[in-house]
Design an enzyme around this catalytic site. Structure first.
Site, PDB file in Angstrom:
ATOM      1  N   ASP A 140      -4.829  -3.274   5.010  1.00 31.22           N
ATOM      2  CA  ASP A 140      -5.319  -3.005   6.358  1.00 31.22           C
ATOM      3  C   ASP A 140      -6.836  -3.060   6.465  1.00 31.22           C
ATOM      4  OD1 ASP A 140      -5.608  -0.783   4.846  1.00 31.22           O
ATOM      5  OD2 ASP A 140      -4.400   0.537   6.102  1.00 31.22           O
ATOM      6  N   ASP A 157      -9.456  -6.084   2.260  1.00 28.63           N
ATOM      7  CA  ASP A 157      -8.148  -6.565   1.807  1.00 28.63           C
ATOM      8  C   ASP A 157      -7.916  -8.017   2.199  1.00 28.63           C
ATOM      9  OD1 ASP A 157      -7.478  -4.146   0.732  1.00 28.63           O
ATOM     10  OD2 ASP A 157      -6.420  -3.434   2.518  1.00 28.63           O
ATOM     11  N   ASP A 178       0.861  -1.181   0.000  1.00 26.56           N
ATOM     12  CA  ASP A 178       0.000   0.000   0.000  1.00 26.56           C
ATOM     13  C   ASP A 178       0.891   1.223   0.000  1.00 26.56           C
ATOM     14  OD1 ASP A 178      -2.309  -1.381   0.212  1.00 26.56           O
ATOM     15  OD2 ASP A 178      -2.416  -1.264   2.392  1.00 26.56           O
TER      16      ASP A 178
HETATM   17  P1  ATP Z   1      -3.472   2.883   0.046  1.00 27.19           P
HETATM   18  O1  ATP Z   1      -4.166   1.674  -0.465  1.00 27.19           O
HETATM   19  O2  ATP Z   1      -2.166   3.154  -0.528  1.00 27.19           O
HETATM   20  O3  ATP Z   1      -3.478   2.975   1.542  1.00 27.19           O
HETATM   21  P2  ATP Z   1      -5.123   5.129   0.020  1.00 27.19           P
HETATM   22  O4  ATP Z   1      -5.226   5.032   1.473  1.00 27.19           O
HETATM   23  O5  ATP Z   1      -4.572   6.368  -0.538  1.00 27.19           O
HETATM   24  O6  ATP Z   1      -4.315   4.002  -0.587  1.00 27.19           O
HETATM   25  P3  ATP Z   1      -7.935   4.984  -0.050  1.00 27.19           P
HETATM   26  O7  ATP Z   1      -7.922   5.236   1.397  1.00 27.19           O
HETATM   27  O8  ATP Z   1      -8.734   3.886  -0.613  1.00 27.19           O
HETATM   28  O9  ATP Z   1      -6.505   4.784  -0.626  1.00 27.19           O
HETATM   29  O10 ATP Z   1      -8.348   6.349  -0.705  1.00 27.19           O
HETATM   30  C1  ATP Z   1      -8.621   6.465  -2.064  1.00 27.19           C
HETATM   31  C2  ATP Z   1      -9.120   7.851  -2.396  1.00 27.19           C
HETATM   32  O11 ATP Z   1     -10.319   8.104  -1.679  1.00 27.19           O
HETATM   33  C3  ATP Z   1      -8.155   8.949  -1.990  1.00 27.19           C
HETATM   34  O12 ATP Z   1      -7.297   9.268  -3.047  1.00 27.19           O
HETATM   35  C4  ATP Z   1      -9.073  10.108  -1.668  1.00 27.19           C
HETATM   36  O13 ATP Z   1      -9.322  10.867  -2.824  1.00 27.19           O
HETATM   37  C5  ATP Z   1     -10.344   9.449  -1.226  1.00 27.19           C
HETATM   38  N1  ATP Z   1     -10.478   9.456   0.211  1.00 27.19           N
HETATM   39  C6  ATP Z   1      -9.593   8.992   1.109  1.00 27.19           C
HETATM   40  N2  ATP Z   1     -10.047   9.143   2.361  1.00 27.19           N
HETATM   41  C7  ATP Z   1     -11.255   9.710   2.270  1.00 27.19           C
HETATM   42  C8  ATP Z   1     -12.258  10.117   3.219  1.00 27.19           C
HETATM   43  N3  ATP Z   1     -12.078   9.944   4.506  1.00 27.19           N
HETATM   44  N4  ATP Z   1     -13.376  10.666   2.749  1.00 27.19           N
HETATM   45  C9  ATP Z   1     -13.563  10.810   1.451  1.00 27.19           C
HETATM   46  N5  ATP Z   1     -12.680  10.457   0.519  1.00 27.19           N
HETATM   47  C10 ATP Z   1     -11.535   9.920   0.901  1.00 27.19           C
END
Ligand code: ATP
Length: 896
Positions: free
Chosen positions: A618, A622, A313
């Site tokens: 996490d 997943d 990730d």
């Molecule tokens: P990884 O898998 O590397 O941890 P990540 O944590 O960046 O990736 P996600 O958490 O799935 O991936 O987030 C994907 C997208 O969703 C982000 O790029 C953001 O635009 C949006 N996002 C993340 N957190 C929130 C939230 N709390 N509320 C709304 N949108 C969100």
């Protein structure tokens, strides 16, 4: 107590303690542990040892008291050594089990605390969120979109929606919609519940199922060695019997010969091999824990050394997960956000202060940021020269935008809206919505990934008001999104609309108000860890829910994305057949905007190529991918379900920790090879000495007590210490080994047999030499005994390396080994120099010249090996089998 108060206060710790004592722990009947006595007695389980002890008793009857006592003492000493190691192993595994045990978020004395699930009692109020394994049967007090997978109890695979119980008097029983049950899994939403039944009283307890535990099944290597041990044992016993029979036929004393045969069998049969492997694996688990990773399954330690792809990730693993908003873009403005100390004027445009209140759209954005948010932010007063700091709770992305709003003075508590409903964020939708109510009005506040959110917007708002969202504005916004993402910013979009009800399809026809770009700096140690992977021929792959450009910017910075690599987005994956993915997967180093379902496809495609894949994750979704991966890696802060599916947990969520664990995995495999090499060649040396001696018509070369002495001083401490040898410098410079590789690959078996024979023949020649030069069997036996011991003590250092000879190994980097060799050498020395010991071991004192002869003879084999190594006749063993490589046809580049 009224329900609201109960929810807030929970039980007092005193009351919880009382109930715990009264009703017992919240566990399903635990497996019986093996106590110290059982472990100690287990040391005598071995058939050979039992036969030896029986024959010793017989020899007492025949008057051989000293010999019998010595044999028993040596067997006891061996048992004590074995016991200490095994007991430590047991303790290590137990401690690990405790660490891996699930925790529950319980309200005690009005505060949410993390308590081991086993310590929960009836009446405890606790929190539930997606991914949790429910710790006890409980009635629901409040819930937001709460779903539970109860297939474990009901067999029903669809998750069930759960609602708060109307009263606490509700009858409890299976299958209720107002209750959750121990062992089931929360798949969506969150809530609060009050425990109604724990431990064996729970529904789960009634059917007495067991939850996943640390797996203790034998690892593949242990199984293989077990088999090998059996084969060698049969061979050895055959030879030992032959030694006895040959002796008897030659007219030696029948009883002596039986004891000689049995002693030889005890010394030569590597019955302890699987046990030593377990102990070494457990020690490796402890070392890996020191480096911040918790191994849940012992076999993972073996597989770690084979990993050749790490799918990681991005957020939190490769980056710090400390977000700070740097830029805000509305359809008509591009604003930078000031740092910590500019709280009064958060926004700047072209270097000049910008007043947020003057901009309607920006104020809407800040309102959404504050309201559609489950994090909190407050300013911590400085003082004593300390700067003011933001104190936040909750998920970092949300905390960052809560701070953004607070910097402009927009505080959630001061908003006129009250929360009516939440559609939580999940990584499949990549959006989150909160519906606010004010009188009879409802407003939908949504934030999420801009490219997805924009698809739901039909209007936009700027300084002057709301307008239809035409293609020109849409593409301008997307351009702004890309511009920010290219500089590694993670971008979130904001939108809202008024609604007539809080139900129905709320996330559509939205009014777009702007974007916020936040930095999440790469972890400082991640770059070096990626480099280490490259040198170790492990391919790092980034899999993220974030935007492709953000992902690529960070991947490039870290060295994950390089010239010629491909990237794929979730959308492209959806449009691709499995076959097409199989063709390119080996070249793709960044997967962006993926959802957890994609991860499973990626793991499968990689595994099809023969890759050994480590995959991190996490979230609850997943878990399938983590289960499928060869090494499933969960995060310390991850959900219970992911942790249970994983074989290793990164306590600090850090990519570098995973690389460190892989390094330990490689080290331990090398060490296992080292002591297998040592033990087997020494045992062969002992058997050759006795058997060839017998075939050549010599007197019995070593007496039973002498054989047992050799076994004690060489097999015990030195072999153990070798298992703790530090990493060879180049362990991360080699390619990963193939998972199908035999433990003897690369000619190890040949080396073992060759060296074993050399040790045996040297010992025999010293027997002959001492017999001729100094006359008498006692002198000959002493010479042979000391040569056999000293040659093995030299050999243990040779086993430190598969590429260097005795004269090239780092001698002093394993203090335990030096200590073990000194103790063993000391005992051997005393066995010939101390009058008392001489009487026991039937030896003579050696002169300086005789000692020099022994030392010189023991060095013959290492010198010969060194010469052969130099001449290139004996090939270095290191990295014997090349990794399987698959030819990848050239193909078009995907994505950005
Ligand atoms: P990884 O898998 O590397 O941890 P990540 O944590 O960046 O990736 P996600 O958490 O799935 O991936 O987030 C994907 C997208 O969703 C982000 O790029 C953001 O635009 C949006 N996002 C993340 N957190 C929130 C939230 N709390 N509320 C709304 N949108 C969100």
């Amino acid at each position: 107590m009224p329900q609201k108060l109960l929810e807030q206060e929970g039980l007092t710790s005193k009351e919880a303690q009382k109930r715990l004592l009264e009703y017992g722990e919240n566990t399903l009947s635990a497996k019986k542990k093996s106590g110290p006595l059982k472990i100690f007695l287990g040391q005598f389980r071995d058939l050979m040892v039992i036969i030896l002890l029986i024959s010793t008793v017989l020899s007492v009857m025949m008057g051989e008291i000293t010999e019998a006592i010595t044999i028993i003492a040596i067997v006891l000493l061996n048992a004590v050594l074995g016991f200490v190691q095994e007991y430590r192993t047991e303790k290590t595994l137990e401690a690990l089990k405790e660490m891996a045990a699930p925790a529950a978020q319980v309200v005690r004395d009005g505060e949410v605390v993390s308590v081991p699930a086993s310590q929960m009692v009836v009446g405890d109020v606790f929190l539930l969120k997606a991914g949790d394994r429910v710790p006890a049967d409980a009635l629901i007090l409040s819930s937001t979109n709460l779903y539970a997978d109860e297939s474990l109890l009901s067999g029903e695979s669809e998750p069930v929606e759960k609602h708060p119980a109307k009263t606490l008097e509700t009858d409890f029983g299976p299958g209720k919609l107002e209750a959750v049950y121990m062992g089931t899994v929360i798949t969506k939403g969150r809530g609060k519940a009050i425990a109604a039944a724990t431990g064996m009283e729970s529904e789960m307890g009634k059917i007495a199922g067991m939850l996943d535990d640390i797996e203790e099944d034998p690892t593949p290597l242990q199984l293989k060695l077990d088999q090998l041990g059996k084969i060698v044992a049969i061979g050895c016993v055959g030879i030992c019997a032959a030694v006895s029979v040959a002796g008897i036929l030659r007219g030696e004393n029948l009883f002596d010969m039986i004891i000689t045969g049995i002693s030889l069998a005890v010394a030569a049969v590597p019955e302890g091999l699987p046990a030593i492997v377990t102990i070494s694996l457990a020690l490796a688990v402890r070392r890996i824990l020191k480096r911040n990773a918790l191994v849940r399954k012992l076999h993972a330690v073996e597989t770690l050394g084979c990993a050749n792809v790490i799918c990681s990730d991005k957020t939190g693993t490769l980056t710090e997960n400390k977000m700070t908003v740097r830029e805000v873009v509305t359809p008509d403005r591009r604003l930078t956000v000031a740092g910590e100390n500019y709280a009064d004027s958060a926004f700047f445009e072209d270097g000049k202060k910008f007043e947020a209140v003057s901009h309607q759209g920006l104020m809407s954005l800040l309102e959404i940021a504050a309201f559609c948010n489950n994090a909190t932010a407050s300013r911590e007063k400085g003082g004593f020269g300390l700067k003011e700091r933001w104190q936040t709770t909750g998920e970092p992305t949300e905390a960052a935008i809560q701070v953004l709003a607070a910097k402009a003075g927009v505080i959630p508590q001061e908003l006129r809206w009250f929360r009516e409903r939440e559609i939580p964020f999940d990584s499949d939708r990549k959006m989150m919505t909160v519906v606010g109510g004010m009188g009879s009005r409802h407003r939908v506040f949504t934030k999420g990934a801009p490219d997805i959110l924009l698809g739901r917007c039909t209007r936009y708002q700027d300084e002057r008001g709301v307008h239809p969202l035409n293609e020109g504005v849409r593409s301008r916004i997307l351009k702004e999104n890309n511009r920010m993402a290219e500089t590694a910013l993670r971008v979130l979009g904001f939108a809202y609309r008024d609604a007539s009800s809080i139900q129905g399809n709320l996330e559509e026809d939205l009014i777009f108000v702007g974007l916020a770009g936040m930095i999440d700096p790469p972890r400082p140690e991640a770059k070096a860890a990626v480099e280490k992977c490259r040198r170790a021929k492990i391919r790092p792959v980034m899999i993220t829910g974030d935007h492709i450009l953000t992902a690529c910017a960070i991947a490039k910075d870290l060295g994950i994305l390089r010239e010629g690599d491909l990237t794929l987005t979730g959308k492209e994956l959806d449009e691709m057949s499995d076959e097409a993915l199989d063709r390119v997967v080996a070249k793709v180093s960044v997967f962006s905007r993926v959802n957890p379902g994609h991860k499973l496809r990626i793991v499968r495609a990689l595994k099809k190529r023969g890759d050994i894949v480590a995959m991190t994750g996490d979230g609850v979704n997943d878990a399938p991918a983590i289960k499928e991966a060869n090494i499933g890696v969960a995060m310390g802060g991850g959900t219970d379900v992911t942790k249970e599916a994983s074989s290793i947990i990164l306590l600090d969520n850090n990519f570098a920790t995973l690389v460190a664990a892989i390094e330990e995995g490689r080290v331990i495999y090398q060490n296992i090879r080292k002591f297998i090499r040592y033990l087997l060649s020494c045992n062969i040396g002992e058997v050759v000495t006795m058997f060839v001696g017998m075939l050549m018509g010599m007197p019995v070369v070593l007496t039973p007590i002498q054989i047992l002495l050799v076994n004690l001083v060489t097999d015990g401490l030195p072999a153990m210490a070798l298992g703790m040898d530090p990493a060879q410098d180049d362990v991360m410079e080699l390619s990963p080994r193939s998972s199908e590789e035999s433990i003897f690959s690369g000619g190890l078996l040949g080396t073992i047999v060759f060296r074993g024979m050399l040790i045996g023949l040297t010992t025999l020649s010293m027997f002959v030499a001492f017999y001729r030069l100094y006359g008498g069997v006692e002198a000959a036996r002493t010479g042979a005994l000391m040569t056999l011991i000293v040659a093995q003590l030299f050999h243990v250092f040779e086993c430190k390396s598969e590429t260097h000879s005795l004269f090239g190994v780092p001698f002093f980097n394993n203090k335990k080994l030096i200590g073990a060799v000194m103790v063993s050498g000391g005992i051997a020395f005393l066995a010939s120099e101390n009058t008392w010991m001489r009487a026991i071991f039937q030896t003579i004192p050696l002169t300086l010249n005789q000692w020099l002869l022994v030392l010189g003879a023991s060095l013959i084999a290492p010198i010969l090996s060194a010469l052969l190594l130099k001449l290139g006749r004996e090939k270095p063993l290191e990295n014997p089998v090349p990794m399987k490589t698959v030819r990848i046809p050239r193909s078009d580049s995907f994505g950005g």
